[in-house]
Write a protein that holds these residues in place. Sequence first.
Motif, PDB file in Angstrom:
ATOM      1  N   MET A  83       0.932  -1.266  -0.107  1.00 47.90           N
ATOM      2  CA  MET A  83      -0.279   0.201   0.008  1.00 47.90           C
ATOM      3  C   MET A  83       0.967   1.135   0.020  1.00 47.90           C
ATOM      4  O   MET A  83       0.536   2.269  -0.786  1.00 47.90           O
ATOM      5  CB  MET A  83      -0.798   0.076   1.333  1.00 47.90           C
TER       6      MET A  83
ATOM      7  N   LEU B  20       3.713   1.472  -1.321  1.00 52.41           N
ATOM      8  CA  LEU B  20       4.176   1.776  -2.417  1.00 52.41           C
ATOM      9  C   LEU B  20       3.271   2.418  -3.284  1.00 52.41           C
ATOM     10  O   LEU B  20       3.439   3.461  -4.146  1.00 52.41           O
ATOM     11  CB  LEU B  20       4.459   0.259  -3.355  1.00 52.41           C
ATOM     12  N   PHE B  21       1.997   2.220  -3.430  1.00 48.55           N
ATOM     13  CA  PHE B  21       0.941   2.842  -3.997  1.00 48.55           C
ATOM     14  C   PHE B  21       0.662   4.174  -3.619  1.00 48.55           C
ATOM     15  O   PHE B  21       0.551   5.076  -4.559  1.00 48.55           O
ATOM     16  CB  PHE B  21      -0.350   2.198  -3.959  1.00 48.55           C
TER      17      PHE B  21
ATOM     18  N   ALA C 269       2.924   6.071  -2.416  1.00 48.30           N
ATOM     19  CA  ALA C 269       4.376   6.804  -2.807  1.00 48.30           C
ATOM     20  C   ALA C 269       4.003   6.980  -4.540  1.00 48.30           C
ATOM     21  O   ALA C 269       4.231   8.215  -4.954  1.00 48.30           O
ATOM     22  CB  ALA C 269       5.428   5.895  -3.061  1.00 48.30           C
ATOM     23  N   LEU C 270       3.470   6.280  -5.447  1.00 53.42           N
ATOM     24  CA  LEU C 270       3.042   6.471  -6.694  1.00 53.42           C
ATOM     25  C   LEU C 270       2.198   7.827  -6.754  1.00 53.42           C
ATOM     26  O   LEU C 270       2.184   8.532  -7.638  1.00 53.42           O
ATOM     27  CB  LEU C 270       2.453   5.363  -7.274  1.00 53.42           C
ATOM     28  N   MET C 271       1.222   7.459  -5.916  1.00 52.30           N
ATOM     29  CA  MET C 271      -0.033   8.509  -5.803  1.00 52.30           C
ATOM     30  C   MET C 271       0.697  10.021  -5.625  1.00 52.30           C
ATOM     31  O   MET C 271       0.303  10.934  -6.389  1.00 52.30           O
ATOM     32  CB  MET C 271      -1.183   8.420  -4.892  1.00 52.30           C
TER      33      MET C 271
ATOM     34  N   MET D 227      -5.418   8.313 -10.555  1.00 49.83           N
ATOM     35  CA  MET D 227      -5.502   8.014  -9.390  1.00 49.83           C
ATOM     36  C   MET D 227      -6.764   6.868  -9.369  1.00 49.83           C
ATOM     37  O   MET D 227      -6.555   5.806  -8.394  1.00 49.83           O
ATOM     38  CB  MET D 227      -6.438   8.971  -8.491  1.00 49.83           C
TER      39      MET D 227
ATOM     40  N   LEU E   6      -4.750   3.768 -10.311  1.00 50.73           N
ATOM     41  CA  LEU E   6      -3.918   3.196  -9.206  1.00 50.73           C
ATOM     42  C   LEU E   6      -4.763   2.445  -8.128  1.00 50.73           C
ATOM     43  O   LEU E   6      -4.268   1.411  -7.729  1.00 50.73           O
ATOM     44  CB  LEU E   6      -3.152   4.250  -8.610  1.00 50.73           C
TER      45      LEU E   6
ATOM     46  N   GLN F  75      -4.812  -5.679  -2.854  1.00 52.44           N
ATOM     47  CA  GLN F  75      -5.207  -5.930  -1.543  1.00 52.44           C
ATOM     48  C   GLN F  75      -6.156  -7.059  -1.170  1.00 52.44           C
ATOM     49  O   GLN F  75      -5.957  -7.782  -0.350  1.00 52.44           O
ATOM     50  CB  GLN F  75      -5.791  -4.646  -0.863  1.00 52.44           C
TER      51      GLN F  75
ATOM     52  N   PHE G  87       4.458  -0.721  -9.228  1.00 50.11           N
ATOM     53  CA  PHE G  87       5.364   0.209  -8.879  1.00 50.11           C
ATOM     54  C   PHE G  87       6.677   0.799  -9.869  1.00 50.11           C
ATOM     55  O   PHE G  87       6.880   1.632  -9.809  1.00 50.11           O
ATOM     56  CB  PHE G  87       5.896  -0.028  -7.327  1.00 50.11           C
TER      57      PHE G  87
ATOM     58  N   VAL H 141       5.286   2.238 -13.190  1.00 52.49           N
ATOM     59  CA  VAL H 141       4.812   3.645 -13.042  1.00 52.49           C
ATOM     60  C   VAL H 141       5.765   4.592 -12.344  1.00 52.49           C
ATOM     61  O   VAL H 141       5.651   5.718 -12.682  1.00 52.49           O
ATOM     62  CB  VAL H 141       3.467   3.136 -12.196  1.00 52.49           C
TER      63      VAL H 141
ATOM     64  N   MET I  27      10.008   8.713 -10.497  1.00 48.89           N
ATOM     65  CA  MET I  27      10.087   8.537  -9.021  1.00 48.89           C
ATOM     66  C   MET I  27      11.103   7.727  -8.856  1.00 48.89           C
ATOM     67  O   MET I  27      12.015   7.830  -7.948  1.00 48.89           O
ATOM     68  CB  MET I  27       8.577   7.957  -8.552  1.00 48.89           C
TER      69      MET I  27
END
Lengths: 493, 548
Positions: free
Chosen positions: A15, A17-18, A20-22, B443, B446, B454, B484, B487, B493
């Motif tokens: 989560m 990681l996600f 961070a991406l967001m 968003m 993602l 999850q 990750f 993207v 990033m």
Amino acid sequence: MNMDKPVRRVAIFGMLLFFALMAQINYVQGSQAEKLQTDKNNTRRFAEVFNSPRGEIIAANGEVLALSKPTGDDNPKYGRTYKDGPVFSPVTGYFNGGASKVELAYNSLLGGTDKRITHQRWFDTFIGKKAEGANVELALNPTAQRIAHRELKSSTSRRAGAAVIDVRTGAVVVLATSQDFDPNEVAPQTGSKGGTRLAQLDNAQGVIKPLIDNAMSQTFPPGSSFKIVATALGIEDLGLNASSTVDTSPLTLPESGQLLPNSHDGGSCAGRAPLSGAFAESCNTSFGRIALDLGIDKLSDGAKRFGFGEPVRLDQDIRVATSDVPKSIKDVASGKDIPTGKDGTARSGIGQENVRATPLQMAMVAAAVANKGKIMQPYLVQNVRAKDQSSLYEASPKLFSTAMKSDTASQIADMMREVVSKGTATNLQGHDIAGKTGTAEQGAGIPNARWFVGFGPSENPRYAFAVMTEGTGDGAHGAGPVAAAIMDQVLKK
Amino acid sequence: MPSLGDQIRAHLPYQRRNAATLALLIFAMVLTLSAFAEVGLARDGHIPQGLFLYGGGLVVLAIGAFLAQARFAPYADPLLLPLAVGLNGLGLAMIYRLDLDTSNDRKIAEAAGKTFLKDAADASGQLMWTFIGIALFVVAVFIMRDTSDPDAKLSFTPKTAQRYTYLIGLGAIVLLLLPVVPGIGAEINGARVWINVAGFSVQPGEFAKLLLVVFFAGYLVNKRQAMSLIGKKIGPFSLPRGRDLGPILVIWFLCLGVLFMQKDLGTALLYFGLFVSMLYIATQRVSWVAIGLGLLAVGVTIATMLPFMGHVNQRIDIWRNPGPYFDGGCLVAGKVVPVNPDTDIFKRTKLVLQAKAEEYEKAGQKAKAANARLIGPGFYACTNTLKGEYSDSAQLMKGLFALGQGGVLGTGLGQGEPWRTPLSFSDFIFDSMGEELGLTGLMALLLCYALIVQRGMKTAVAARDPFLKLFAGGVSFVLGLQVFVIVGGVTRMIPLTGLTTPFLSQGGSSLMANWILIAILVRMSHDARKPAPQAIQDEGMTQIVSTR
């Protein structure tokens, strides 16, 4: 040994990681977006402008001078077409992604990206519809502009330029040049051919540079037409008036001992004459003396009131080449400042030495005379209307400077009328104009810069003009007829 | 205290949620079809021809997938299938948008006699792979069906895979090695990760990923007790015995070695993360994660120093400061010298190369002349004149420009210019999405991925069998990590490494592997969520426990 805990920790790490991406995407698309859009490597900012129609550029009589048409192609989607491109290019400029003149200065309005448009059409922006470009309406008189272009071209084989401004508002009515280019040749639809053509125009060798117009982007020695400025300063700073007697005999320059000659030694220039006579017959020596009496500092600072010394700005960002009466010049070889000496001061008084002016600047000088000493800020664009005809911008006349007193102006105006009635420009009688001739030497082997600077109508003047053509002979015959032809049209009811 | 899994299981509804699946699936289909319609309307001015044919095909397949799931894994998590269909559909719409062969302008131009090279974005190909992918999902769910018959034909559940742990590990290595084999291997875009099978390019690494998860799970389930309990203690670290860790390290190093040979850094990073995370789940040793990360740092440092791995160094440098590398930059003694077409050195070298080509032509050496014409002046200037390392950040930068163009709300599907980015339909499809759907759309995308991950993780926690727990956890994490890495790479990033964006990128191998992955998760979630077999009270202490 149960694995639930580590699985949950790995799940939480996933989560993170996600998240961070967001966060990164929020940073890039939220706060960095504008920086990325304007990055120097981003070719989109050039292409973007071809994807929607630009606004039109319209002359004062409603004639459309530049408009966008769909090309039927994907890139560019819209081309740009100019009516009589060479005639109007000094005002419209060109557009091919890059731009010049009005196309450049009003780019955001023409392209529809200006906040005045996007704020008004915020809902369109919100739903991703592009705001349409606004139409720009010039103060330009297209018929007079065409005549100016034609006359200038036939008057010279070298350079020539003309400017006419409305003395009460500062609106530029004519801004023409002899050396021209056709913006249609470099418009977006021409593709790489246009780019090559533009580079070729830009790299033009020699004295004629098509992209640099002669009306406002090029300076020339103003010669005797500068005597208007010298006279104004003489009246205001030396207490002279039109009937003051001045010495018109030959002047020996104080430093070199050379003679400053008159064009003729008869008439008013025979020895002594009233200032008005010396002005009408353009006796160099009297104005050399006035300049010497003033000194270079007063001459140079006084000229600043007319617009010399600083680049004049038209509208928002259109820079006019700097006209100047320099107190010193920088020597290119040694890098030292060489002050203008006494001889130079005397020659500056008659618009020679290092004095340089654009035709537009000289039109402003004449405008000061015609408008009781006040120069209005010159401008090109009268108003800007969005596609729904709502007004986004309207030119409001602003005072540029007060160059001289009203009384001084009226005395000089009379002198300029005498130039035509009995002075150096009697050949222009029959036209409702007054002015001052100028014939500036530009060095051995280079044709003279021939000027006629003045206003019309002769009584209750409304427009000020300046015409410069390069060639042999004098201003009265080289530039006067051109000015007369332009003004005849401008003054036509 | 009951374990976390028990707590979660206590709260599971143990209900069939097939109605929810169907409703969400219909939403995903509506989303996909609207995306297609919007692309057509915005780009060509009309709804795409064949929308109802393709869309109808997609609907039939998705309904088939739903029926298979409802029949063979009725207790499956209701979110997984609709999320996958939605992502796949949006990716397909974006590829259709990027495939200019399908655009109106192109068709008109072709009718007028102009000829074009085939667009690299291939909407019809991707559509075919989508059909194959969903069909594979149906087949996989059928093969892994929940049956009470132990000898049912064609039955191979995730649990069955545990029996073939080593065979599957070997299979992973073989798959990874295939692209290096001369004859069938192929190099595309600088990475040798493809093989040619019957005219199709297949990326075996995508499937190796799944096999590797199975191997790690099978091996670690057997050895995890031994590994975490028996071992030498060195300082704060307790190391397992060589015989316990050995085989897994061997396989892992083999994989990394192969990947480094193929210059496939993204996949190497992915496997590394997979290995460390599964090791951690199995043993709960944070210290080993630390050791793993330390090894990674050492590996990267060594890679940057090796001359033939120069591109690692460049990737990192480009990531830190991409500007000077735009359209060609040259790393000379730690400083970047631009060699893009605007620079003098580029122009000079171009003339030199031209002169050379003409010289060769005069001498009649046609091959050499053609060669001299092919060399990029920037590259030549960098390697020959400046003696530096050449690299180009234009692709990354253009991707970022696309994101910048999109801003918060995006340009709208079909209204941007995502085709300006090279590989906008595969590696950079996320940036293309960002341009047209904006920050808002990204968003949402993602979140879709995060939900899949999850749901997979929840399946892992709720799973009763330790092997399935590791398997589900590993599969979910590897999906999240892949998202990750790619993207994060295209949004600057982390340094950019090539990986496919699951379900979005154009490419058959990736789609097929990911659909199998979803099938596995669906099956395992069914296992975790179905009611536990009830003890028959009258039988006293005897209990029936399902092993499948």
